[in-house]
Design a protein around this motif. Structure first.
Motif, PDB file in Angstrom:
ATOM      1  N   GLN A 116       4.394   7.139  -2.090  1.00 12.85           N
ATOM      2  CA  GLN A 116       5.850   7.026  -2.182  1.00 12.85           C
ATOM      3  C   GLN A 116       6.562   7.712  -1.025  1.00 12.85           C
ATOM      4  N   ASP A 117       6.002   8.802  -0.532  1.00  8.78           N
ATOM      5  CA  ASP A 117       6.677   9.577   0.507  1.00  8.78           C
ATOM      6  C   ASP A 117       6.504   8.973   1.900  1.00  8.78           C
ATOM      7  N   PHE A 118       5.655   7.934   2.013  1.00  7.98           N
ATOM      8  CA  PHE A 118       5.461   7.268   3.294  1.00  7.98           C
ATOM      9  C   PHE A 118       5.978   5.832   3.288  1.00  7.98           C
ATOM     10  N   SER A 119       6.396   5.355   2.123  1.00  5.41           N
ATOM     11  CA  SER A 119       6.784   3.952   1.974  1.00  5.41           C
ATOM     12  C   SER A 119       8.198   3.703   2.485  1.00  5.41           C
ATOM     13  N   PHE A 127       5.429  14.404   4.786  1.00  6.43           N
ATOM     14  CA  PHE A 127       4.861  15.712   4.457  1.00  6.43           C
ATOM     15  C   PHE A 127       5.891  16.645   3.814  1.00  6.43           C
ATOM     16  N   SER A 128       7.183  16.291   3.875  1.00  7.04           N
ATOM     17  CA  SER A 128       8.245  17.137   3.320  1.00  7.04           C
ATOM     18  C   SER A 128       8.657  16.694   1.926  1.00  7.04           C
ATOM     19  N   SER A 129       7.765  16.029   1.222  1.00  7.75           N
ATOM     20  CA  SER A 129       8.074  15.522  -0.112  1.00  7.75           C
ATOM     21  C   SER A 129       8.669  16.604  -1.008  1.00  7.75           C
ATOM     22  N   THR A 130       9.608  16.189  -1.850  1.00  7.31           N
ATOM     23  CA  THR A 130      10.211  17.115  -2.818  1.00  7.31           C
ATOM     24  C   THR A 130       9.601  16.946  -4.203  1.00  7.31           C
ATOM     25  N   GLU A 163     -19.302  16.378  -0.099  1.00  5.66           N
ATOM     26  CA  GLU A 163     -20.038  15.940   1.098  1.00  5.66           C
ATOM     27  C   GLU A 163     -20.603  14.521   0.974  1.00  5.66           C
ATOM     28  N   PRO A 164     -19.781  13.523   0.700  1.00  2.00           N
ATOM     29  CA  PRO A 164     -20.293  12.148   0.636  1.00  2.00           C
ATOM     30  C   PRO A 164     -20.674  11.637   2.022  1.00  2.00           C
ATOM     31  N   LYS A 165     -21.450  10.599   2.062  1.00  2.00           N
ATOM     32  CA  LYS A 165     -21.794   9.993   3.349  1.00  2.00           C
ATOM     33  C   LYS A 165     -20.599   9.293   3.974  1.00  2.00           C
ATOM     34  N   VAL A 166     -19.696   8.793   3.116  1.00  2.00           N
ATOM     35  CA  VAL A 166     -18.543   8.054   3.621  1.00  2.00           C
ATOM     36  C   VAL A 166     -17.379   8.238   2.655  1.00  2.00           C
ATOM     37  N   PHE A 167     -16.172   8.230   3.200  1.00  2.00           N
ATOM     38  CA  PHE A 167     -14.985   8.202   2.340  1.00  2.00           C
ATOM     39  C   PHE A 167     -14.053   7.104   2.817  1.00  2.00           C
ATOM     40  N   ILE A 168     -13.261   6.606   1.894  1.00  2.00           N
ATOM     41  CA  ILE A 168     -12.271   5.563   2.188  1.00  2.00           C
ATOM     42  C   ILE A 168     -10.960   6.002   1.564  1.00  2.00           C
ATOM     43  N   ALA A 169      -9.921   6.102   2.393  1.00  2.00           N
ATOM     44  CA  ALA A 169      -8.591   6.471   1.916  1.00  2.00           C
ATOM     45  C   ALA A 169      -7.636   5.317   2.182  1.00  2.00           C
ATOM     46  N   GLU A 170      -6.665   5.154   1.270  1.00  2.00           N
ATOM     47  CA  GLU A 170      -5.750   4.003   1.341  1.00  2.00           C
ATOM     48  C   GLU A 170      -4.317   4.468   1.192  1.00  2.00           C
ATOM     49  N   ASN A 171      -3.389   3.793   1.908  1.00  2.00           N
ATOM     50  CA  ASN A 171      -1.980   4.111   1.781  1.00  2.00           C
ATOM     51  C   ASN A 171      -1.147   2.922   2.246  1.00  2.00           C
ATOM     52  N   VAL A 172       0.167   3.087   2.216  1.00  2.00           N
ATOM     53  CA  VAL A 172       1.071   1.999   2.594  1.00  2.00           C
ATOM     54  C   VAL A 172       1.141   1.839   4.110  1.00  2.00           C
ATOM     55  N   LYS A 173       1.498   0.636   4.540  1.00  2.00           N
ATOM     56  CA  LYS A 173       1.636   0.347   5.965  1.00  2.00           C
ATOM     57  C   LYS A 173       2.660   1.264   6.624  1.00  2.00           C
ATOM     58  N   GLY A 174       3.717   1.634   5.864  1.00  2.00           N
ATOM     59  CA  GLY A 174       4.791   2.452   6.431  1.00  2.00           C
ATOM     60  C   GLY A 174       4.315   3.768   7.009  1.00  2.00           C
ATOM     61  N   LEU A 175       3.178   4.252   6.563  1.00  2.00           N
ATOM     62  CA  LEU A 175       2.631   5.499   7.088  1.00  2.00           C
ATOM     63  C   LEU A 175       2.347   5.401   8.585  1.00  2.00           C
ATOM     64  N   THR A 176       1.994   4.202   9.070  1.00  2.00           N
ATOM     65  CA  THR A 176       1.582   4.041  10.464  1.00  2.00           C
ATOM     66  C   THR A 176       2.734   4.119  11.448  1.00  2.00           C
ATOM     67  N   ASN A 177       3.967   3.964  10.976  1.00  2.00           N
ATOM     68  CA  ASN A 177       5.103   4.066  11.903  1.00  2.00           C
ATOM     69  C   ASN A 177       6.056   5.190  11.517  1.00  2.00           C
ATOM     70  N   LEU A 178       5.493   6.228  10.895  1.00  2.00           N
ATOM     71  CA  LEU A 178       6.264   7.413  10.526  1.00  2.00           C
ATOM     72  C   LEU A 178       5.822   8.557  11.436  1.00  2.00           C
ATOM     73  N   GLY A 179       6.373   8.557  12.661  1.00  2.00           N
ATOM     74  CA  GLY A 179       6.007   9.583  13.639  1.00  2.00           C
ATOM     75  C   GLY A 179       4.519   9.566  13.930  1.00  2.00           C
ATOM     76  N   ASP A 180       3.936  10.761  14.000  1.00  2.00           N
ATOM     77  CA  ASP A 180       2.502  10.857  14.290  1.00  2.00           C
ATOM     78  C   ASP A 180       1.695  11.151  13.034  1.00  2.00           C
ATOM     79  N   VAL A 181       2.222  10.736  11.880  1.00  2.00           N
ATOM     80  CA  VAL A 181       1.569  11.005  10.594  1.00  2.00           C
ATOM     81  C   VAL A 181       0.138  10.471  10.566  1.00  2.00           C
ATOM     82  N   LYS A 182      -0.059   9.233  11.013  1.00  2.00           N
ATOM     83  CA  LYS A 182      -1.402   8.636  10.965  1.00  2.00           C
ATOM     84  C   LYS A 182      -2.403   9.480  11.756  1.00  2.00           C
TER      85      LYS A 182
END
Length: 408
Positions: A116-119, A127-130, A163-182
C-alpha cells in the motif's frame, strides 16, 4: 522443496507454487508447456504439481487465514497449524529470543511484502509509512523500522534466520518509480544471511503475458544464496542479459506472436447470474450505488478484453460487470436479455485472479475463524498474487533448480 510463505494472505502465491489446481485451458500455452497439462475437463485443466510444499505461512488478517485454511485443509495434514496469524515482526522477535518459530530445512522463501505504501493508488509514503506492522496507526513523528513500509526488512530477517537457497519477493509496479526504493531494497536483500544473496535486478511482470485475464503488473525480486549456487549459475546471473537457461523470470506464454490473451469472457465462462448460482462466492457482490465516471470503480469491464486490476482498497466500488444503458452500458445483448446492472461478484474477481472454483471465499464462522464476508473476500482477493502468475514463476524455477544449485 520446503517453502516458507510470508505475507501469505489468502494464498494466491502458495496455490501457484504448489500447482495441482484447475485453471482455464486457454491460460496454458500447450505449445510451450505441454508438460503442465494434467486432468482435462472441457474448458478447464488441472495443472501439474510442482516440487514445492508450503510448510509455513503467515499473515495478520484472520479472514485471509480462514480462507487459506479452508482450501489447504484438503491438501495438508494440519493447515491450521501451518498458518501463523501473527505479525512478521513479532515472529522474528520470538525467534531471536530463542523460541522455535520457523521450520528447519527451508529451501525457498516467498513473500509479497505490503504494497500500500508504494502503490500509485495510495499516498505513496514508502519507507515513511504511518501504519505499523500490525496495521495500526502510527504518529507522523514516530519514525520506526517496524512500520509497514519497512516490512521487507523483516522478511530479510526471516531469510537470514532460515537461510533458504532462494527467495522471491513481490510488490506493486509503483515501487519501481518511487525514487531509489527498488535499488535500496535490492541492496538490503543482498545482505541477508551469513554469505549474502545474489539479487537479480527486479523486473515488472505483466500478468496477461502468463495467461491471467487481468491487467495486473507486479515487480518481482529474486535472491539466490551465493554459497549454494554453482559457479556457472553465479556467472550467468550477474550478466546484463541473463542467458535463457538461467533466467529466473519466466518466458511469456501469451500475447505478441504466441496465443491470444485470456479475456473476461473466457474467465467468466459457465458462470450463472448471482440469483441463479449455487456458488456462495457468485451470489455475493457489492451493492454500492453508481457514483458517476469521476469516481473510482464506476466503469464497466471490457468483456472481450483482459479485466481491470482487482483492487483491495475499493471501499465497495469494485468495477461493474455491466452498467445500465442509462449509465453508459455497452453490453446491450445482456441488458435486452433482462440481466441487471451490477458490480463484479466475488467469484468473478477470483476468476480474474485465477483462483480455482473449489476455493470458497464466503465462509461461515468455525472454531478458528470469524465470518468471511463479501467485503472481506474482495479485499483478500485484491491483495493476492494471481495463482497462475505464481505457477509460471514456480515451474520456471523448478525447471532450472539443478542448474542453479550445487548438489547437497
Amino acid at each position: 522443496m520446503r517453502l516458507l510463505s510470508l505475507f501469505s494472505g489468502c494464498g494466491g502465491m502458495d496455490i501457484g507454487f504448489e500447482g495441482d489446481f484447475f485453471c482455464l485451458k486457454k491460460s496454458i500455452n500447450v505449445n510451450k508447456h505441454p508438460e503442465w497439462m494434467g486432468e482435462d475437463s472441457g474448458n478447464w485443466v488441472r495443472v501439474a504439481p510442482t516440487i514445492f510444499d508450503t510448510v509455513f505461512a503467515n499473515d495478520i488478517r484472520p479472514d485471509a487465514k480462514a480462507a487459506w485454511v479452508s482450501y489447504f485443509d484438503r491438501r495438508k495434514e494440519d493447515a491450521n497449524a501451518i498458518y501463523h496469524l501473527e505479525s512478521i515482526v513479532d515472529l522474528v522477535k520470538k525467534s531471536k529470543n530463542g523460541i522455535s518459530v520457523f521450520p528447519d530445512n527451508i529451501e525457498i522463501v516467498t513473500g509479497g511484502f505490503p504494497c500500500q505504501d508504494f502503490s500509485i493508488a495510495g499516498k505513496r509514503l514508502g519507507f515513511s509509512s504511518t501504519k505499523s506492522h500490525n496495521g495500526e496507526k502510527l504518529s507522523v513523528d514516530e519514525p520506526t523500522t517496524e512500520n509497514r513500509g519497512h516490512l521487507y526488512m523483516w522478511m530479510r530477517e526471516v531469510i537470514s534466520i532460515t537461510e533458504p537457497k532462494v527467495f522471491i519477493a513481490e510488490n506493486v509496479k509503483g515501487l519501481t518509480n518511487l525514487g531509489d526504493v527498488k535499488n535500496i531494497i535490492e541492496h538490503d536483500f543482498s545482505e541477508a544471511g551469513h554469505g549474502g544473496y545474489l539479487v537479480v535486478p527486479a523486473r515488472v511482470l505483466f500478468a496477461p503475458d502468463y495467461g491471467v485475464p487481468q491487467s495486473r503488473e507486479r515487480v518481482i525480486f529474486f535472491g539466490f544464496k551465493k554459497s549454494a549456487l554453482t559457479q556457472k549459475a553465479k556467472e550467468a546471473l550477474v550478466k546484463t542479459i541473463i542467458p535463457v537457461e538461467y533466467n529466473p523470470y519466466p518466458e511469456k506464454t501469451h500475447g505478441d506472436d504466441l496465443i491470444p490473451f485470456v479475456t473476461c469472457a473466457d474467465a467468466f465462462i459457465d458462470l450463472l447470474e448471482p440469483e441463479f448460482s449455487n456458488d456462495l462466492s457468485q451470489n455475493k457482490y457489492s451493492k454500492a450505488k453508481y457514483m458517476g465516471v469521476h469516481c473510482q470503480g464506476q466503469t464497466e469491464i471490457k468483456i472481450d478484453s483482459v479485466g481491470p486490476t482487482i483492487r483491495s482498497e475499493h471501499h465497495g466500488n469494485i468495477e461493474y460487470r455491466r452498467l445500465s444503458l442509462e449509465h453508459g452500458g455497452k453490453l446491450k445483448d445482456e441488458l435486452i436479455a433482462g440481466k441487471e446492472e451490477r458490480r463484479l461478484t466475488v467469484r468473478e474477481c477470483a476468476r480474474l485472479q485465477t483462483f480455482p472454483d473449489d476455493y470458497q471465499f464466503i465462509l461461515k464462522k468455525t472454531e478458528y475463524n470469524k465470518n468471511v464476508s463479501a467485503s472481506d473476500a474482495y479485499k483478500i482477493i485484491g491483495n493476492a498474487v494471481p495463482c497462475l502468475l505464481a505457477y509460471n514463476i514456480a515451474k520456471n524455477l523448478e525447471s532450472k533448480w539443478k542448474l542453479y544449485f550445487k548438489e547437497d
